[in-house]
Design a protein around this motif. Structure first.
Motif, PDB file in Angstrom:
ATOM      1  N   GLU A  47      40.603  47.276  42.409  1.00 16.03           N
ATOM      2  CA  GLU A  47      40.622  46.168  41.145  1.00 16.03           C
ATOM      3  C   GLU A  47      40.380  47.088  39.702  1.00 16.03           C
ATOM      4  O   GLU A  47      39.576  48.095  39.875  1.00 16.03           O
ATOM      5  CB  GLU A  47      39.306  45.449  41.292  1.00 16.03           C
ATOM      6  CG  GLU A  47      39.125  44.242  39.995  1.00 16.03           C
ATOM      7  CD  GLU A  47      38.114  43.420  40.340  1.00 16.03           C
ATOM      8  OE1 GLU A  47      37.656  42.799  39.400  1.00 16.03           O
ATOM      9  OE2 GLU A  47      37.743  43.033  41.604  1.00 16.03           O
ATOM     10  N   VAL A  48      41.269  46.754  39.038  1.00 11.33           N
ATOM     11  CA  VAL A  48      41.123  47.264  37.473  1.00 11.33           C
ATOM     12  C   VAL A  48      40.990  46.163  36.485  1.00 11.33           C
ATOM     13  O   VAL A  48      41.969  45.203  36.447  1.00 11.33           O
ATOM     14  CB  VAL A  48      42.423  48.206  37.196  1.00 11.33           C
ATOM     15  CG1 VAL A  48      42.323  48.499  35.625  1.00 11.33           C
ATOM     16  CG2 VAL A  48      42.531  49.479  38.020  1.00 11.33           C
ATOM     17  N   ARG A  49      40.074  46.171  35.853  1.00 14.66           N
ATOM     18  CA  ARG A  49      39.546  45.208  34.550  1.00 14.66           C
ATOM     19  C   ARG A  49      39.451  45.796  33.173  1.00 14.66           C
ATOM     20  O   ARG A  49      38.624  46.655  33.150  1.00 14.66           O
ATOM     21  CB  ARG A  49      38.451  44.254  35.292  1.00 14.66           C
ATOM     22  CG  ARG A  49      38.128  43.125  34.369  1.00 14.66           C
ATOM     23  CD  ARG A  49      36.941  42.471  34.456  1.00 14.66           C
ATOM     24  NE  ARG A  49      36.473  42.067  35.862  1.00 14.66           N
ATOM     25  CZ  ARG A  49      36.973  40.897  36.186  1.00 14.66           C
ATOM     26  NH1 ARG A  49      37.348  40.034  35.420  1.00 14.66           N
ATOM     27  NH2 ARG A  49      36.945  40.494  37.423  1.00 14.66           N
ATOM     28  N   ILE A  53      41.914  40.968  31.142  1.00 16.79           N
ATOM     29  CA  ILE A  53      42.830  41.346  31.858  1.00 16.79           C
ATOM     30  C   ILE A  53      42.569  42.083  33.336  1.00 16.79           C
ATOM     31  O   ILE A  53      41.786  42.970  33.231  1.00 16.79           O
ATOM     32  CB  ILE A  53      43.678  42.547  31.030  1.00 16.79           C
ATOM     33  CG1 ILE A  53      44.269  41.704  30.017  1.00 16.79           C
ATOM     34  CG2 ILE A  53      44.927  42.682  32.143  1.00 16.79           C
ATOM     35  CD1 ILE A  53      45.034  42.684  29.110  1.00 16.79           C
ATOM     36  N   GLU A  54      42.888  41.612  34.454  1.00 17.83           N
ATOM     37  CA  GLU A  54      42.407  41.917  35.709  1.00 17.83           C
ATOM     38  C   GLU A  54      43.630  42.047  36.254  1.00 17.83           C
ATOM     39  O   GLU A  54      44.509  41.367  36.645  1.00 17.83           O
ATOM     40  CB  GLU A  54      41.446  41.012  36.235  1.00 17.83           C
ATOM     41  CG  GLU A  54      40.890  41.250  37.816  1.00 17.83           C
ATOM     42  CD  GLU A  54      40.244  40.054  38.216  1.00 17.83           C
ATOM     43  OE1 GLU A  54      39.453  40.392  39.447  1.00 17.83           O
ATOM     44  OE2 GLU A  54      40.561  39.045  38.009  1.00 17.83           O
ATOM     45  N   ILE A  55      43.570  43.416  37.195  1.00 19.62           N
ATOM     46  CA  ILE A  55      44.350  43.480  38.271  1.00 19.62           C
ATOM     47  C   ILE A  55      43.859  43.687  39.576  1.00 19.62           C
ATOM     48  O   ILE A  55      43.292  44.818  39.686  1.00 19.62           O
ATOM     49  CB  ILE A  55      45.704  44.580  37.949  1.00 19.62           C
ATOM     50  CG1 ILE A  55      46.439  44.341  36.602  1.00 19.62           C
ATOM     51  CG2 ILE A  55      46.637  44.651  39.146  1.00 19.62           C
ATOM     52  CD1 ILE A  55      47.141  45.530  35.985  1.00 19.62           C
ATOM     53  N   ALA A  56      43.886  42.963  40.500  1.00 20.24           N
ATOM     54  CA  ALA A  56      43.212  43.079  41.856  1.00 20.24           C
ATOM     55  C   ALA A  56      44.245  42.802  42.961  1.00 20.24           C
ATOM     56  O   ALA A  56      44.872  41.931  43.119  1.00 20.24           O
ATOM     57  CB  ALA A  56      42.048  42.209  41.998  1.00 20.24           C
ATOM     58  N   LYS A 221      52.562  40.457  35.668  1.00 23.35           N
ATOM     59  CA  LYS A 221      51.713  39.358  35.623  1.00 23.35           C
ATOM     60  C   LYS A 221      53.041  38.285  35.529  1.00 23.35           C
ATOM     61  O   LYS A 221      52.607  37.063  35.594  1.00 23.35           O
ATOM     62  CB  LYS A 221      50.699  39.305  34.426  1.00 23.35           C
ATOM     63  CG  LYS A 221      49.695  40.264  34.537  1.00 23.35           C
ATOM     64  CD  LYS A 221      48.815  39.707  35.539  1.00 23.35           C
ATOM     65  CE  LYS A 221      47.265  40.317  35.388  1.00 23.35           C
ATOM     66  NZ  LYS A 221      46.476  40.078  36.744  1.00 23.35           N
TER      67      LYS A 221
END
Length: 392
Positions: A47-49, A53-56, A221
């Motif tokens: 996970e990168v936040r 904005i979050e990318i999991a 996204k």
């Protein structure tokens, strides 16, 4: 020992050899007592936040959506350079591989569709056998040594470039879902900024890469596959030399990334996507329409499509055969085009990753079987004909 390692990485076939070992290692792990740990590795959450904005995603998808974007980025760099000043700069030079690539996409797709026309879910994988893995194909060609005419290698590389263009178009049109308008607008704004940077003759790479990173997140996204951001970014990297250093930013970046992509990213992709549990493989899996469709599409469709379309183009006067290459050489290259491995696995993951059925297993079984058969037959055929005089 160190000199031997350095010599290996200088080999043109080294990337293909690493791909083979990475794929075999994944298969061994998936069929060993350690298979549970292999599955855990694929599903490891990452996970990168940054603010809201979050990318999991699981690690497998970071490889397929993230690292493969870098692969498509270098494909875009190579494409721009070849079109502007390389093998694709002349219409006369590109006609033969262009028609060959077109046939190599149409015929395999038709074979797969005919095999699976009654099952709409399996039919989603129609594009899997349309792809060629140039790293593997060149690795096989390199094993044949200096007997291989330069024009034949150029034909195969040029065909693979058109094949990649076709794959990019297919992914953009057919493998997108849940389109987000806001994300697409942000991606389009990034494209406008990249165009402005290029128009203003900005040669520093940092602004391009920062905007490209934002565009990758937006495209990820948006529902359009994130790897397309890599291709779009590459088209705006300056090819002309920087007046201050007389060096081309595009060529420098292409050279710097080549080893990373060839020896890290593609082997990682192969390792994460090739782990097939073969312990329960039976007649049902071997004869599954998805398996047969992919295998026939790659092994039969590729050689038939590439060779036939190239032959028709020459006979129609739309293309010409290079002087040092004959039709037996072209047929051998057509056989090697049935090695679909990396791109076929990638398209298969897009086609079936949301399916509740285990079609990923079936298509990967077909890919590995057909790619292996194409590699062996292509090598044996070319090894035979290259020992003879170059007569048509």
């Amino acid at each position: 020992m160190l000199s031997a390692v350095n010599a290996f990485f200088r080999l043109e076939a080294a990337s293909g050899i690493l791909l083979i070992f990475a794929a075999l290692f994944a298969v061994v792990l998936a069929n060993s007592p350690l298979s549970h740990y292999y599955d855990l590795l694929l599903d490891t959450p990452v996970e990168v936040r940054v603010g809201a904005i979050e990318i999991a995603k699981p690690l497998l998808l970071w490889i397929n959506d993230g690292l493969m974007a870098v692969f498509f980025f270098i494909v875009g760099l190579e494409l721009k350079r070849e079109v502007r000043e390389g093998e694709l700069a002349s219409m006369q030079a590109i006609a033969l591989p262009a028609f060959g690539a077109l046939g190599g996409m149409i015929v395999p797709a038709v074979i797969y569709i005919l095999m699976n026309r009654h099952d709409p879910i399996v039919l989603q994988g129609w594009a899997i056998p349309t792809a060629t893995d140039i790293a593997f194909a060149l690795a096989i060609l390199t094993l044949l040594g200096k007997r291989v005419p330069l024009a034949l290698k150029t034909f195969l590389v040029s065909l693979a470039i058109f094949d990649d263009i076709g794959a990019i178009i297919i992914i953009a049109i057919f493998y997108t879902s849940n389109i987000s308008t806001i994300s697409l607008v942000i991606g389009a704004a990034c494209l406008a900024v990249l165009a402005l940077l290029n128009r203003m003759n900005v040669y520093r790479l940092t602004p391009y890469l920062l905007v490209g990173l934002i565009m990758w997140v937006a495209v990820l996204k948006s529902g359009v596959h994130a790897t397309l951001a890599g291709v779009l970014l590459a088209l705006f990297i300056p090819l002309a030399p920087d007046p201050r250093s007389d060096r081309s930013p595009l060529k420098d970046l292409e050279r710097d990334l080549h080893s990373v992509v060839a020896f890290v990213i593609l082997p990682l992709f192969a390792f994460f996507n090739s782990g097939l549990d073969l312990t329960e493989v039976g007649v049902e899996q071997l004869l599954h329409p998805a398996t047969i469709g992919v295998a026939l599409g790659l092994f039969v469709g590729k050689q038939l499509g590439v060779f036939t379309f190239a032959w028709l183009a020459v006979k129609a006067g739309l293309a010409r055969l290079p002087g040092s290459v004959n039709w037996r050489h072209i047929y051998g290259a057509s056989l090697l085009c049935g090695i679909g491995f990396t791109m076929s696995l990638f398209i298969g993951s897009l086609a079936f990753e949301g399916s509740r059925d285990n079609f990923l297993f079936d298509e990967r079984l077909g890919i590995i079987a057909a790619s292996t058969l194409s590699a062996v037959c292509g090598y044996l055929w070319l090894n035979r004909v290259l020992g003879k005089a170059n007569t048509g």
